[in-house]
Design a protein around this motif. Structure first.
Motif, short mmCIF file in Angstrom:
data_model
loop_
_atom_site.label_atom_id
_atom_site.label_comp_id
_atom_site.label_asym_id
_atom_site.label_seq_id
_atom_site.Cartn_x
_atom_site.Cartn_y
_atom_site.Cartn_z
N HIS A 55 0.84 -1.19 0.00
CA HIS A 55 0.00 0.00 0.00
C HIS A 55 0.88 1.25 0.00
O HIS A 55 1.80 1.38 0.80
N ARG A 56 0.56 2.17 -0.89
CA ARG A 56 1.33 3.40 -1.01
C ARG A 56 0.39 4.61 -1.01
O ARG A 56 -0.75 4.54 -1.46
N VAL A 57 0.89 5.73 -0.54
CA VAL A 57 0.18 7.00 -0.67
C VAL A 57 0.47 7.61 -2.04
O VAL A 57 -0.35 8.33 -2.60
N ALA A 58 1.64 7.30 -2.59
CA ALA A 58 1.95 7.74 -3.95
C ALA A 58 0.88 7.24 -4.90
O ALA A 58 0.42 6.10 -4.80
N GLY A 59 0.48 8.08 -5.83
CA GLY A 59 -0.62 7.75 -6.72
C GLY A 59 -1.89 8.47 -6.34
O GLY A 59 -2.89 8.42 -7.06
N ILE A 60 -1.88 9.17 -5.22
CA ILE A 60 -3.02 9.98 -4.81
C ILE A 60 -3.24 11.10 -5.83
O ILE A 60 -2.30 11.64 -6.41
N SER A 61 -4.48 11.45 -6.07
CA SER A 61 -4.80 12.48 -7.06
C SER A 61 -4.50 13.87 -6.51
O SER A 61 -4.52 14.08 -5.29
N PRO A 62 -4.25 14.85 -7.40
CA PRO A 62 -4.03 16.24 -6.94
C PRO A 62 -5.22 16.77 -6.14
O PRO A 62 -5.03 17.53 -5.18
N GLU A 63 -6.44 16.37 -6.53
CA GLU A 63 -7.62 16.84 -5.81
C GLU A 63 -7.63 16.31 -4.38
O GLU A 63 -7.96 17.04 -3.43
N ASP A 64 -7.25 15.05 -4.21
CA ASP A 64 -7.22 14.47 -2.87
C ASP A 64 -6.10 15.07 -2.02
O ASP A 64 -6.23 15.20 -0.80
N ILE A 65 -4.99 15.42 -2.66
CA ILE A 65 -3.90 16.08 -1.93
C ILE A 65 -4.39 17.39 -1.35
O ILE A 65 -4.15 17.70 -0.16
N GLU A 66 -5.08 18.16 -2.14
CA GLU A 66 -5.60 19.44 -1.65
C GLU A 66 -6.64 19.24 -0.56
O GLU A 66 -6.69 19.99 0.42
N ARG A 67 -7.45 18.18 -0.71
CA ARG A 67 -8.46 17.89 0.31
C ARG A 67 -7.79 17.52 1.63
O ARG A 67 -8.21 17.96 2.71
N VAL A 68 -6.72 16.72 1.57
CA VAL A 68 -6.00 16.34 2.78
C VAL A 68 -5.37 17.56 3.44
O VAL A 68 -5.46 17.74 4.66
N LYS A 69 -4.73 18.41 2.65
CA LYS A 69 -4.06 19.58 3.23
C LYS A 69 -5.07 20.57 3.79
O LYS A 69 -4.81 21.21 4.82
N ASP A 70 -6.23 20.69 3.15
CA ASP A 70 -7.28 21.55 3.71
C ASP A 70 -7.77 20.99 5.04
O ASP A 70 -7.96 21.75 6.01
N ARG A 71 -7.99 19.67 5.10
CA ARG A 71 -8.44 19.06 6.35
C ARG A 71 -7.39 19.24 7.44
O ARG A 71 -7.72 19.54 8.60
N LEU A 72 -6.12 19.07 7.07
CA LEU A 72 -5.05 19.22 8.05
C LEU A 72 -5.00 20.64 8.59
O LEU A 72 -4.85 20.86 9.80
N ALA A 73 -5.16 21.63 7.71
CA ALA A 73 -5.17 23.03 8.16
C ALA A 73 -6.36 23.29 9.09
O ALA A 73 -6.23 24.00 10.10
N GLN A 74 -7.49 22.69 8.78
CA GLN A 74 -8.68 22.89 9.61
C GLN A 74 -8.49 22.32 11.01
O GLN A 74 -8.84 22.96 12.01
N VAL A 75 -7.95 21.10 11.10
CA VAL A 75 -7.81 20.48 12.43
C VAL A 75 -6.76 21.21 13.26
O VAL A 75 -6.83 21.19 14.50
#
Length: 558
Positions: A297-317
């Protein structure tokens, strides 16, 4: 023999007296159980004992990664991390730093260790001058971000994925060894978000410190006798037993935090964690895991949209006040499930590992398995749910046991979430616990029910001799069910050296970079390690670390 009998009688009378003295809180418990059973009838489709988990469900993966946070053993076993969690290093915590440039406190970005055995191997100097080693105390709560897995192992096969995503919004395998740039950019991002430290793990846990003067004070800065582990000549190291001893003692110090509760000097906020096994948050990774073992299992291969969603969630928390969380101790919630089921599933797997042709042993083991199951499910076996003995319905289906399944599966979570104040991270954890306990309880209830009907239950034994052929078939089916369940759960608590290691040994999982290099260079200095041939990350003990007993006293060896 007589004393044992007397003791047994005394214990029985004592328990009976206590039970007699207790007044039931609800004299209508039997009626309540009937109401519960009726409620089940209205919701029976959810509790089909023959309906397994969804193939794309990741509750088991979220459960075990979160249950393993800050535990060295599990995160050495599965090195590629999938979780990012904010946390706090409490006031009074002692941290250590081996100085490289001399007796100077770092004025910018650098690392500290949680154990001096780890930091001292970076303590540079000569035999004549010794080396400088700093001890710090945290003076105010230090906000940190933890990356799980072996996140300080500089391997181009995924250990840096989540850090790359936070620092650069993309994976940069060409910078796998560029920790100078990594700490610079992570701290640049972190300081803007109130983060002063980044927690990672390799041989032991370490913290990237973004500002040495904002949250810590110096306790001591000592000129130590140099262990000479920082030598650039790798051939120096195996010849010096003191250096080899220091390496093994560093590994020994890491073993203190191998299993639960793990590294307790870092307090994680489970209500704010980010998991790349969250199918709602990171849907692009779902198809990449289909038919793929967890090792790959890898995180590599994640879509650009999901990267932005993760970083937005991280900023929120990181921005939200802590009062927005529920206050639930998720670490304990998860651990209580493991405590309840891990050892009993382990014992049942052992009991089923027999030759099915030996009838007396077969029947004895089957009864013992059934007793374990009854003990495990006893709090949920409602009198109203038990079937009429020998009924046609019972022989055709185990649906009568579904209320036991439901009671078992909902106990740990039925009261959670009723107030509606769970964070998105907590809803993910709630779903993980529900999916995990549902499958545990489905399988164990299904096995228990079939044993009950076969006459194996200790409270409802068969009226006549057991059918050995029938029990033989059942045991074969049970063994497959338990094997499948434990493989799906994949709890690291079951991965241990058997038989246990001796007093002069320790159970060891290969930890990068120790034990990976050629036998003539088993302990290379870090600069020299980069010049040696790296092992193939897709083969051998890198991909699937195998536990084994190694000596922790001379003579050492892997």
């Amino acid at each position: 023999m007589r004393s044992v009998t007397k003791a047994a009688v005394w214990l029985f009378l004592a328990v009976e007296r206590v039970l007699t003295a207790q007044i039931p809180l609800s004299p209508d418990y039997h009626d309540e159980s009937l109401d519960f059973y009726s409620h089940f009838e209205r919701d029976s489709r959810q509790w089909d004992l023959d309906e397994p988990y969804d193939v794309n469900a990741t509750g088991n993966l979220v459960f075990e990664t979160v249950n393993s946070l800050l535990q060295h053993w599990a995160n050495t076993r599965y090195r590629i991390g999938h979780t990012i969690v904010p946390g706090i290093v409490p006031v009074g915590t002692i941290l250590y730093h081996g100085a490289i440039t001399g007796p100077h406190i770092p004025t910018a970005l650098d690392w500290v260790s949680v154990e001096p055995e780890h930091s001292m191997i970076f303590c540079r100097g000569t035999v004549e001058t010794g080396c400088w080693h700093a001890t710090f105390a945290v003076t105010r709560p230090m906000k940190v971000l933890y990356f799980d897995g072996s996140s300080a192992a500089n391997i181009p096969e995924g250990t840096m994925d989540t850090q790359d995503l936070v620092a650069w919004s993309e994976m940069r395998p060409e910078w796998v060894s560029n920790d100078t740039q990594r700490i610079r950019d992570l701290c640049k991002w972190g300081l803007k978000n109130g983060i002063n430290g980044l927690v990672r793990m390799e041989m032991n846990f370490e913290i990237m410190i973004c500002n040495f003067t904002s949250h810590m004070e110096v306790i001591s800065f000592s000129n130590l006798d140099n262990f000479r582990l920082a030598s650039d000549n790798p051939t120096d190291l195996p010849d010096d037993p003191n250096n080899v001893h220091q390496v093994f003692e560093m590994m020994h110090s890491a073993s203190w935090h191998e299993n639960y509760p793990g590294e307790t000097r870092i307090i994680l906020d489970y209500s704010a964690l980010i998991s790349f096994y969250d199918n709602d948050l990171v849907p692009s990774l779902v198809p990449r895991r289909v038919g793929v073992e967890r090792w790959d299992h890898r995180v590599a291969g994640i879509s650009p949209e999901d990267i932005e969603r993760v970083k937005d969630r991280l900023a929120q928390v990181l921005e939200r006040p802590p009062v927005t969380a529920s206050g639930i101790d998720w670490k304990t919630v998860l651990r209580s499930v493991v405590d309840r089921y891990a050892s009993r599933l382990d014992v049942m797997q052992y009991l089923m590992n027999i030759t099915l042709d030996d009838t007396p042993v077969l029947l004895d083991r089957a009864r013992k398995v059934q007793r374990q199951l009854r003990t495990m499910l006893a709090p949920y076996i409602l009198l109203a749910a038990l079937p009429p003995r020998g009924s046609v319905e019972v022989n055709a289906t185990n649906s009568w046991a579904a209320p036991v399944f439901q009671g078992c599966a909902t106990t740990h979570t039925s009261s959670i979430g009723t107030s509606g104040i769970l964070t998105p991270s907590e809803r993910l954890l709630l779903r993980a616990v529900r999916e995990t306990t549902r499958e545990i309880c489905r399988v164990t209830t299904r096995i228990w029910a079939s044993g009950f009907i076969a006459g194996l239950d200790p409270l409802y034994p068969a009226d006549q001799n057991l059918d050995a052929d029938r029990i033989r078939i059942l045991m074969g089916e049970w063994n497959e069910d338990i094997e499948r369940l434990m493989s799906w759960l994949d709890w690291s608590v079951w991965v241990k050296c058997r038989p246990a290691c001796g007093v002069e040994e320790m159970c060891y999982l290969p930890t990068w970079p120790l034990g990976f290099f050629p036998p003539d260079h088993p302990f290379p200095a870090w600069n020299s390690a980069l010049k040696l041939p790296w092992p193939d990350p897709n083969e051998g003990e890198w991909k699937r670390p195998q536990h084994k007993c190694i000596r922790r006293l001379e003579p050492y060896g892997f």
